[in-house]
Write a protein that holds these residues in place. Sequence first.
Motif, PDB file in Angstrom:
ATOM      1  N   CYS A   1       0.838  -1.194   0.000  1.00  0.00           N
ATOM      2  CA  CYS A   1       0.000   0.000   0.000  1.00  0.00           C
ATOM      3  C   CYS A   1       0.875   1.247   0.000  1.00  0.00           C
ATOM      4  O   CYS A   1       1.867   1.314   0.715  1.00  0.00           O
ATOM      5  CB  CYS A   1      -0.936   0.019   1.209  1.00  0.00           C
ATOM      6  SG  CYS A   1      -2.169  -1.304   1.176  1.00  0.00           S
ATOM      7  N   ILE A   2       0.487   2.200  -0.798  1.00  0.00           N
ATOM      8  CA  ILE A   2       1.245   3.443  -0.919  1.00  0.00           C
ATOM      9  C   ILE A   2       0.351   4.591  -0.484  1.00  0.00           C
ATOM     10  O   ILE A   2      -0.756   4.751  -1.004  1.00  0.00           O
ATOM     11  CB  ILE A   2       1.713   3.666  -2.371  1.00  0.00           C
ATOM     12  CG1 ILE A   2       2.561   2.488  -2.841  1.00  0.00           C
ATOM     13  CG2 ILE A   2       2.479   4.980  -2.491  1.00  0.00           C
ATOM     14  CD1 ILE A   2       2.907   2.547  -4.312  1.00  0.00           C
ATOM     15  N   ASN A   3       0.805   5.385   0.469  1.00  0.00           N
ATOM     16  CA  ASN A   3       0.057   6.566   0.863  1.00  0.00           C
ATOM     17  C   ASN A   3       0.168   7.610  -0.239  1.00  0.00           C
ATOM     18  O   ASN A   3       1.264   7.925  -0.700  1.00  0.00           O
ATOM     19  CB  ASN A   3       0.599   7.129   2.183  1.00  0.00           C
ATOM     20  CG  ASN A   3       0.274   6.234   3.354  1.00  0.00           C
ATOM     21  OD1 ASN A   3      -0.762   5.567   3.376  1.00  0.00           O
ATOM     22  ND2 ASN A   3       1.152   6.200   4.343  1.00  0.00           N
ATOM     23  N   LYS A   4      -0.971   8.135  -0.653  1.00  0.00           N
ATOM     24  CA  LYS A   4      -1.014   9.118  -1.736  1.00  0.00           C
ATOM     25  C   LYS A   4      -1.569  10.428  -1.178  1.00  0.00           C
ATOM     26  O   LYS A   4      -2.671  10.463  -0.661  1.00  0.00           O
ATOM     27  CB  LYS A   4      -1.916   8.629  -2.868  1.00  0.00           C
ATOM     28  CG  LYS A   4      -1.391   7.411  -3.611  1.00  0.00           C
ATOM     29  CD  LYS A   4      -2.444   6.857  -4.544  1.00  0.00           C
ATOM     30  CE  LYS A   4      -2.912   7.863  -5.580  1.00  0.00           C
ATOM     31  NZ  LYS A   4      -1.869   8.215  -6.559  1.00  0.00           N
ATOM     32  N   ASP A   5      -0.787  11.489  -1.290  1.00  0.00           N
ATOM     33  CA  ASP A   5      -1.232  12.804  -0.843  1.00  0.00           C
ATOM     34  C   ASP A   5      -1.150  13.782  -2.008  1.00  0.00           C
ATOM     35  O   ASP A   5      -0.233  13.715  -2.830  1.00  0.00           O
ATOM     36  CB  ASP A   5      -0.363  13.324   0.305  1.00  0.00           C
ATOM     37  CG  ASP A   5      -0.489  12.489   1.565  1.00  0.00           C
ATOM     38  OD1 ASP A   5      -1.575  11.925   1.796  1.00  0.00           O
ATOM     39  OD2 ASP A   5       0.500  12.397   2.314  1.00  0.00           O
ATOM     40  N   VAL A   6      -2.112  14.696  -2.078  1.00  0.00           N
ATOM     41  CA  VAL A   6      -2.075  15.789  -3.043  1.00  0.00           C
ATOM     42  C   VAL A   6      -2.056  17.084  -2.252  1.00  0.00           C
ATOM     43  O   VAL A   6      -2.867  17.283  -1.340  1.00  0.00           O
ATOM     44  CB  VAL A   6      -3.301  15.762  -3.974  1.00  0.00           C
ATOM     45  CG1 VAL A   6      -3.318  16.995  -4.867  1.00  0.00           C
ATOM     46  CG2 VAL A   6      -3.281  14.502  -4.834  1.00  0.00           C
ATOM     47  N   THR A   7      -1.122  17.957  -2.579  1.00  0.00           N
ATOM     48  CA  THR A   7      -0.998  19.231  -1.871  1.00  0.00           C
ATOM     49  C   THR A   7      -1.100  20.385  -2.852  1.00  0.00           C
ATOM     50  O   THR A   7      -0.908  20.220  -4.063  1.00  0.00           O
ATOM     51  CB  THR A   7       0.348  19.315  -1.129  1.00  0.00           C
ATOM     52  OG1 THR A   7       1.415  19.206  -2.084  1.00  0.00           O
ATOM     53  CG2 THR A   7       0.477  18.199  -0.095  1.00  0.00           C
TER      54      THR A   7
ATOM     55  N   GLY B   1       1.949  23.524  -0.025  1.00  0.00           N
ATOM     56  CA  GLY B   1       2.167  22.301   0.727  1.00  0.00           C
ATOM     57  C   GLY B   1       1.008  21.880   1.604  1.00  0.00           C
ATOM     58  O   GLY B   1       1.126  20.924   2.380  1.00  0.00           O
ATOM     59  N   ASN B   2      -0.134  22.558   1.489  1.00  0.00           N
ATOM     60  CA  ASN B   2      -1.306  22.173   2.273  1.00  0.00           C
ATOM     61  C   ASN B   2      -1.964  20.928   1.678  1.00  0.00           C
ATOM     62  O   ASN B   2      -2.131  20.834   0.455  1.00  0.00           O
ATOM     63  CB  ASN B   2      -2.320  23.323   2.303  1.00  0.00           C
ATOM     64  CG  ASN B   2      -1.749  24.580   2.919  1.00  0.00           C
ATOM     65  OD1 ASN B   2      -1.137  24.530   3.978  1.00  0.00           O
ATOM     66  ND2 ASN B   2      -1.931  25.707   2.252  1.00  0.00           N
ATOM     67  N   ILE B   3      -2.357  20.009   2.522  1.00  0.00           N
ATOM     68  CA  ILE B   3      -2.958  18.763   2.053  1.00  0.00           C
ATOM     69  C   ILE B   3      -4.358  19.024   1.524  1.00  0.00           C
ATOM     70  O   ILE B   3      -5.200  19.603   2.213  1.00  0.00           O
ATOM     71  CB  ILE B   3      -3.006  17.720   3.181  1.00  0.00           C
ATOM     72  CG1 ILE B   3      -1.598  17.361   3.644  1.00  0.00           C
ATOM     73  CG2 ILE B   3      -3.737  16.469   2.716  1.00  0.00           C
ATOM     74  CD1 ILE B   3      -1.575  16.404   4.820  1.00  0.00           C
ATOM     75  N   LEU B   4      -4.617  18.604   0.295  1.00  0.00           N
ATOM     76  CA  LEU B   4      -5.951  18.685  -0.287  1.00  0.00           C
ATOM     77  C   LEU B   4      -6.695  17.365  -0.139  1.00  0.00           C
ATOM     78  O   LEU B   4      -7.883  17.341   0.155  1.00  0.00           O
ATOM     79  CB  LEU B   4      -5.871  19.061  -1.766  1.00  0.00           C
ATOM     80  CG  LEU B   4      -5.196  20.384  -2.102  1.00  0.00           C
ATOM     81  CD1 LEU B   4      -5.161  20.575  -3.611  1.00  0.00           C
ATOM     82  CD2 LEU B   4      -5.901  21.543  -1.423  1.00  0.00           C
ATOM     83  N   MET B   5      -5.988  16.281  -0.379  1.00  0.00           N
ATOM     84  CA  MET B   5      -6.612  14.959  -0.276  1.00  0.00           C
ATOM     85  C   MET B   5      -5.544  13.927   0.021  1.00  0.00           C
ATOM     86  O   MET B   5      -4.364  14.123  -0.250  1.00  0.00           O
ATOM     87  CB  MET B   5      -7.377  14.611  -1.547  1.00  0.00           C
ATOM     88  CG  MET B   5      -6.521  14.555  -2.792  1.00  0.00           C
ATOM     89  SD  MET B   5      -7.476  14.686  -4.309  1.00  0.00           S
ATOM     90  CE  MET B   5      -7.922  16.434  -4.291  1.00  0.00           C
ATOM     91  N   SER B   6      -5.974  12.823   0.582  1.00  0.00           N
ATOM     92  CA  SER B   6      -5.038  11.791   0.988  1.00  0.00           C
ATOM     93  C   SER B   6      -5.711  10.440   0.831  1.00  0.00           C
ATOM     94  O   SER B   6      -6.935  10.324   0.850  1.00  0.00           O
ATOM     95  CB  SER B   6      -4.609  11.998   2.439  1.00  0.00           C
ATOM     96  OG  SER B   6      -3.718  10.998   2.866  1.00  0.00           O
ATOM     97  N   GLY B   7      -4.908   9.414   0.673  1.00  0.00           N
ATOM     98  CA  GLY B   7      -5.474   8.083   0.551  1.00  0.00           C
ATOM     99  C   GLY B   7      -4.416   7.021   0.623  1.00  0.00           C
ATOM    100  O   GLY B   7      -3.224   7.290   0.756  1.00  0.00           O
ATOM    101  N   LYS B   8      -4.877   5.811   0.541  1.00  0.00           N
ATOM    102  CA  LYS B   8      -3.993   4.656   0.591  1.00  0.00           C
ATOM    103  C   LYS B   8      -4.325   3.774  -0.605  1.00  0.00           C
ATOM    104  O   LYS B   8      -5.396   3.199  -0.687  1.00  0.00           O
ATOM    105  CB  LYS B   8      -4.204   3.884   1.897  1.00  0.00           C
ATOM    106  CG  LYS B   8      -3.235   2.728   2.103  1.00  0.00           C
ATOM    107  CD  LYS B   8      -3.651   1.880   3.299  1.00  0.00           C
ATOM    108  CE  LYS B   8      -3.620   2.675   4.578  1.00  0.00           C
ATOM    109  NZ  LYS B   8      -4.018   1.839   5.737  1.00  0.00           N
ATOM    110  N   LYS B   9      -3.425   3.723  -1.545  1.00  0.00           N
ATOM    111  CA  LYS B   9      -3.640   2.948  -2.761  1.00  0.00           C
ATOM    112  C   LYS B   9      -2.928   1.617  -2.622  1.00  0.00           C
ATOM    113  O   LYS B   9      -1.713   1.571  -2.425  1.00  0.00           O
ATOM    114  CB  LYS B   9      -3.117   3.715  -3.979  1.00  0.00           C
ATOM    115  CG  LYS B   9      -3.347   3.006  -5.297  1.00  0.00           C
ATOM    116  CD  LYS B   9      -2.840   3.861  -6.442  1.00  0.00           C
ATOM    117  CE  LYS B   9      -3.029   3.163  -7.786  1.00  0.00           C
ATOM    118  NZ  LYS B   9      -2.493   3.970  -8.899  1.00  0.00           N
ATOM    119  N   CYS B  10      -3.669   0.531  -2.722  1.00  0.00           N
ATOM    120  CA  CYS B  10      -3.103  -0.798  -2.520  1.00  0.00           C
ATOM    121  C   CYS B  10      -3.003  -1.553  -3.837  1.00  0.00           C
ATOM    122  O   CYS B  10      -3.769  -1.328  -4.758  1.00  0.00           O
ATOM    123  CB  CYS B  10      -3.950  -1.596  -1.530  1.00  0.00           C
ATOM    124  SG  CYS B  10      -4.001  -0.851   0.110  1.00  0.00           S
ATOM    125  N   SER B  11      -2.057  -2.467  -3.890  1.00  0.00           N
ATOM    126  CA  SER B  11      -1.809  -3.213  -5.119  1.00  0.00           C
ATOM    127  C   SER B  11      -2.939  -4.190  -5.396  1.00  0.00           C
ATOM    128  O   SER B  11      -3.701  -4.573  -4.521  1.00  0.00           O
ATOM    129  CB  SER B  11      -0.489  -3.976  -5.009  1.00  0.00           C
ATOM    130  OG  SER B  11      -0.590  -4.972  -4.009  1.00  0.00           O
TER     131      SER B  11
END
Length: 389
Positions: free
Chosen positions: A125-131, A135-145
Motif C-alpha cells: 500500500c502506498i500513501n497518496k497525498d495531493v498538496t 504544501g497544504n494537504i488537499l486529499m489523501s489516501g492509501k492505494k493498494c496493489s
Amino acid sequence: MDIIFIFAMSCIFTSASGSWWLGGGSTTPLKRDCIWMQYGPYGPCKDIKGTFMKKRERGQVKALGNGAPCVGPDHEYASCTPAEITGSTFMATVGAALTTGGGGSSSSRRTLNNKFQPPKAAKKCINKDVTDANGNILMSGKKCSQSARKRREASAYTEFAASRTKRQAPPVFSTKNRDVLFLLDESGSVGSNNFKTRVVRLAKAVAGSFCGAISIGQTTTRVGVMNFDRSQYAEIDFDKYFSKAHLLAGMDSDIDYHKPTSGATCLIDALNFARTDMFQAARGARIGVAGTERIAILVTDGCANCKTTTQLKSHLETIGQQFTAQGIPIITFLVTGNPGYCFDIMKGLSDGSQCYQQFHAATWTDFDNIIQSIENSPCMDAWYIGPSC
C-alpha cells in the motif's frame, strides 16, 4: 366533364456525395459551412504536471457540399482552484462504482457460522497525498496493489492531459443501485450555524448531484442521514424519501442540531452506529438485495475527542476492516486547520479501494468554495467503473 390535375414537384434525394436539390430539370448541391456548437460545461479540475486545469469541449455541425470547414480546436482548458480539484475528485470518488458486488464483496471471507471476517492486511500500500502550491494537504489516501486487495476504480470521469496523444477509453457505466449514508458531525466545535449552513449543505450538494439513472428513487439511489456528537441520531432513513425534491426538502426540515449533546466528537460510536443500526433493513437499507452497493460519506471537523482517544488509530483500523468486509467504503471530509495528526489517524478508515479516501478543507471558507464547486458541476447520471487514477 373531364378534370385534369397537374402537379408541380420538387424532390430531394441523397447521394453518396451529399444532399442535392432537384427541380426544373437542373441540380445544384446543398452547401453549408461548418457550424460550431456551444461549449459544454467544464469537466473536473485536474492536477496536470503541477498545474490545476479543467477542460470543456464543443461539437460541430459538419459542412456539406463545398462548405467551409470549422476552424479552431474542439476543446479548451482553463485554470482552476484547489477547491475545484478537491471538489471534483471528491465527487469522482463518490461516483465510482464498486467492482465487487453489493452487500459484501466477493473478496470478503465468511466463517462456517456465516459471519464476515476482515480481509487480510494489504501488503503493498502506498500513501497518496495531493498538496497545493503551499504544501497544504488537499486529499489523501492509501492505494493498494491488485494482489493485496481488489480495487474499485476511483474516477467517475475520463482522465485528460494536455500532453496526452492517445485517447483514453471512456468509462464503463455501472448498473448497480446504491444506498448512500451521510454521517454528519454536529459537535460543539462545528456549532449550529456551520452545521446547518455548511455541513448539511455539502450533503445536499452531493445528493442533489444524482440524476438520470442514479436519481433518488425506491429502486435506484436511496439516501440516509445520521448526526453524531456525544450521541447518535438517525435523522433520515433510507426508505423515507424516494424523490430528489422531497429528499432535499427533508434534509432542511428533518436534520436537527442537538445542542444538549453537542460537546464531543464520538467518532467510534458514530461509525459503529452507522454500520450496525443505519445500514439495516429496518431503516430501508437494501441488505442482501442483488445489485445494490453501499457507501458512507463522513463529514467532520476532527478525528475524535472522547473515550478511546489513546488507541484511536487501532480502533479506527478495526472499524475500517469491518466496513471493508461488508463492502462499504468510507469517504471522509475533514475540516481542520491542522490536518496532519487527524489525517494520519483517519487513514485507519482507508481500505485502499479508492485512489483517495480523505479530503480536506483548512477553513470553513475553503469548505464553502468546495461546496460551491460541487453545486456548479454537472450532475452524475450513472455510477462509473472508470480508468484507474
